[in-house]
Each structure stands twice: as structure tokens, then as C-alpha cells.
Design a protein around this motif. Sequence first.
Motif, PDB file in Angstrom:
ATOM      1  N   ASP A  77       8.990  -1.642 -15.754  1.00  0.00           N
ATOM      2  CA  ASP A  77       7.714  -1.336 -14.986  1.00  0.00           C
ATOM      3  C   ASP A  77       8.430  -1.891 -13.826  1.00  0.00           C
ATOM      4  O   ASP A  77       8.547  -3.299 -14.025  1.00  0.00           O
ATOM      5  CB  ASP A  77       6.735  -2.391 -15.415  1.00  0.00           C
ATOM      6  CG  ASP A  77       5.976  -2.443 -14.656  1.00  0.00           C
ATOM      7  OD1 ASP A  77       5.378  -2.174 -13.799  1.00  0.00           O
ATOM      8  OD2 ASP A  77       4.440  -2.111 -14.819  1.00  0.00           O
ATOM      9  N   PRO A  78       8.661  -1.240 -12.708  1.00  0.00           N
ATOM     10  CA  PRO A  78       8.650  -1.711 -11.009  1.00  0.00           C
ATOM     11  C   PRO A  78       7.902  -2.956 -10.813  1.00  0.00           C
ATOM     12  O   PRO A  78       8.475  -3.916  -9.993  1.00  0.00           O
ATOM     13  CB  PRO A  78       9.094  -0.478 -10.369  1.00  0.00           C
ATOM     14  CG  PRO A  78       9.065   0.952 -11.179  1.00  0.00           C
ATOM     15  CD  PRO A  78       8.662   0.417 -12.226  1.00  0.00           C
ATOM     16  N   MET A  79       7.271  -2.752 -10.991  1.00  0.00           N
ATOM     17  CA  MET A  79       6.115  -3.846 -10.404  1.00  0.00           C
ATOM     18  C   MET A  79       6.348  -5.946 -11.229  1.00  0.00           C
ATOM     19  O   MET A  79       6.790  -6.524 -10.773  1.00  0.00           O
ATOM     20  CB  MET A  79       4.510  -3.936 -10.494  1.00  0.00           C
ATOM     21  CG  MET A  79       4.507  -2.498 -10.171  1.00  0.00           C
ATOM     22  SD  MET A  79       4.164  -2.877  -8.347  1.00  0.00           S
ATOM     23  CE  MET A  79       2.610  -4.066  -8.384  1.00  0.00           C
ATOM     24  N   GLN A  80       6.704  -5.642 -12.787  1.00  0.00           N
ATOM     25  CA  GLN A  80       7.080  -6.657 -13.375  1.00  0.00           C
ATOM     26  C   GLN A  80       8.346  -7.101 -12.682  1.00  0.00           C
ATOM     27  O   GLN A  80       8.403  -8.610 -12.970  1.00  0.00           O
ATOM     28  CB  GLN A  80       7.165  -5.978 -15.105  1.00  0.00           C
ATOM     29  CG  GLN A  80       6.341  -6.268 -15.616  1.00  0.00           C
ATOM     30  CD  GLN A  80       5.097  -6.907 -15.158  1.00  0.00           C
ATOM     31  OE1 GLN A  80       5.092  -7.838 -16.288  1.00  0.00           O
ATOM     32  NE2 GLN A  80       3.237  -6.370 -15.336  1.00  0.00           N
ATOM     33  N   ASP A 130       8.396  -3.848  -1.001  1.00  0.00           N
ATOM     34  CA  ASP A 130       7.169  -4.300  -0.522  1.00  0.00           C
ATOM     35  C   ASP A 130       6.503  -2.778   1.022  1.00  0.00           C
ATOM     36  O   ASP A 130       7.479  -2.303   1.056  1.00  0.00           O
ATOM     37  CB  ASP A 130       6.795  -5.297   0.981  1.00  0.00           C
ATOM     38  CG  ASP A 130       8.440  -5.405   0.950  1.00  0.00           C
ATOM     39  OD1 ASP A 130       8.493  -4.757   2.416  1.00  0.00           O
ATOM     40  OD2 ASP A 130       8.838  -7.095   1.287  1.00  0.00           O
ATOM     41  N   ASP A 131       5.801  -3.469   1.609  1.00  0.00           N
ATOM     42  CA  ASP A 131       5.355  -1.693   2.378  1.00  0.00           C
ATOM     43  C   ASP A 131       6.282  -1.822   3.867  1.00  0.00           C
ATOM     44  O   ASP A 131       7.440  -0.631   4.382  1.00  0.00           O
ATOM     45  CB  ASP A 131       3.818  -1.702   2.963  1.00  0.00           C
ATOM     46  CG  ASP A 131       2.755  -1.510   2.227  1.00  0.00           C
ATOM     47  OD1 ASP A 131       2.902  -0.875   1.269  1.00  0.00           O
ATOM     48  OD2 ASP A 131       1.829  -1.900   1.982  1.00  0.00           O
ATOM     49  N   ASP A 132       6.698  -3.245   4.374  1.00  0.00           N
ATOM     50  CA  ASP A 132       8.169  -2.973   5.429  1.00  0.00           C
ATOM     51  C   ASP A 132       9.570  -2.264   5.130  1.00  0.00           C
ATOM     52  O   ASP A 132       9.992  -1.668   5.168  1.00  0.00           O
ATOM     53  CB  ASP A 132       8.193  -4.810   5.658  1.00  0.00           C
ATOM     54  CG  ASP A 132       7.708  -4.717   6.866  1.00  0.00           C
ATOM     55  OD1 ASP A 132       6.538  -4.183   6.810  1.00  0.00           O
ATOM     56  OD2 ASP A 132       6.989  -6.259   6.363  1.00  0.00           O
ATOM     57  N   ASP A 133       9.166  -2.592   3.991  1.00  0.00           N
ATOM     58  CA  ASP A 133      10.730  -1.684   3.193  1.00  0.00           C
ATOM     59  C   ASP A 133      10.652  -0.030   2.826  1.00  0.00           C
ATOM     60  O   ASP A 133      11.483   0.404   3.048  1.00  0.00           O
ATOM     61  CB  ASP A 133      11.047  -2.047   1.520  1.00  0.00           C
ATOM     62  CG  ASP A 133      12.056  -2.127   0.739  1.00  0.00           C
ATOM     63  OD1 ASP A 133      13.227  -1.223   1.363  1.00  0.00           O
ATOM     64  OD2 ASP A 133      12.305  -1.575  -0.252  1.00  0.00           O
ATOM     65  N   LEU A 134       9.169   0.293   2.537  1.00  0.00           N
ATOM     66  CA  LEU A 134       9.531   1.468   2.412  1.00  0.00           C
ATOM     67  C   LEU A 134       9.458   2.070   3.984  1.00  0.00           C
ATOM     68  O   LEU A 134      10.018   3.301   3.615  1.00  0.00           O
ATOM     69  CB  LEU A 134       7.872   1.534   1.292  1.00  0.00           C
ATOM     70  CG  LEU A 134       7.229   3.104   2.041  1.00  0.00           C
ATOM     71  CD1 LEU A 134       8.024   4.580   1.059  1.00  0.00           C
ATOM     72  CD2 LEU A 134       5.636   3.224   1.645  1.00  0.00           C
ATOM     73  N   LEU A 135       8.765   1.283   4.984  1.00  0.00           N
ATOM     74  CA  LEU A 135       8.792   1.981   6.520  1.00  0.00           C
ATOM     75  C   LEU A 135      10.218   2.307   6.631  1.00  0.00           C
ATOM     76  O   LEU A 135      10.257   3.125   7.478  1.00  0.00           O
ATOM     77  CB  LEU A 135       7.051   0.921   7.297  1.00  0.00           C
ATOM     78  CG  LEU A 135       7.863   1.902   8.778  1.00  0.00           C
ATOM     79  CD1 LEU A 135       7.054   2.893   9.174  1.00  0.00           C
ATOM     80  CD2 LEU A 135       6.761   0.017   9.576  1.00  0.00           C
TER      81      LEU A 135
END
Length: 169
Positions: A77-80, A130-135
Motif C-alpha cells: 500500500d503506497p500510502m502506508q 507528494d504533489d510536488d513530486d507528481l508535478l
Amino acid sequence: MTNPGLGPVSFRVNQSRPGAAFQLDDLSKQIIEKLQQDGRRSYAGIGKAVGLSEAAVRQRVQRMVDAGVMQIVAVTDPMQLGFARQAMIGIRCTGDTTRVAEKLAAIESVDYVVLTAGSFDAICEVVCADDDDLLDLLNTQIRALPGVISTETLVYLKLVKQQYNWGTR
């Protein structure tokens, strides 16, 4: 099935070779189904359930793995594990979509790539910190690939269901 620290333990049939010549008999299908229920099940336990010896089950499993018919994996589970952002990205391309798919598959954050018909030429799933990594991934790696025209990102808000026990049909 869940394994504390690892997340679900599961099995996946390898779909990278559609139409492969490997034929599954009923016993092999039963073995696959037992592994899909519990990827840690012993060969002796599977053998007892399907009427084969432990050695015969081991041999069949090894043949299927070697042939690329299946793999036995631990699905986490990536979130974990500290990855707060998952997304599906639809990609429109020009030229050879297979080359774009191969380049996408080489990106570490990409865990799934398919070529599709319809609105997108390819779809990939990504796991990011996180979102910065996705961007950063979108701007510097995916959109920068030769042949990529546009992307559409579908950010996961909550994983409701994920399973790999669909059987051998």
C-alpha cells in the motif's frame, strides 16, 4: 489478504504477452486460483487441495513463472510506505506509441503502462511522494518525452478496491 508491513500479498497474471502459446490445464488453473487466494500458501498445501504432490505443484508453478504466465508478488500500500500521491495519467501521442510506452515504462515512478484505443493512446499509473513530486514527474519526464502531445492526470483521492483474485476464467 494482508500481511502487516507489506500490505496485501497477491498474485498477478502477466498480461504483457497476449496470445502467448502457454496452455493452462485445469490443475494449473486450480493452482493459480489457490495462489491468488494466498500467495504464501505452501506447495504441500496447494498439492493437497488440488490432488498433486508438493514436487508436482512446485514444478508447475516454476514452469508458469518461467514462461511469464504469472508472477507471485507482494503488493504494498503506497500510502502506508510514505507515498502520498497516486494518479492515473492519460497520454495522447504522435508517432509510434510503442516507443512512448517503453519510455514511460522506464520511469521509476511509473508502475503500470498500457496502450489503449479511444481518447488516450496510452495510460500509466504513477506513485509519487507528494504533489510536488507528481508535478515534477509530469513536467520533466512524461511531457518531455518525444511524441507526447498532451496528458490528463486523474489524481487518486481514495483507493476503494484493488484485487488480483479474478481467477483464470
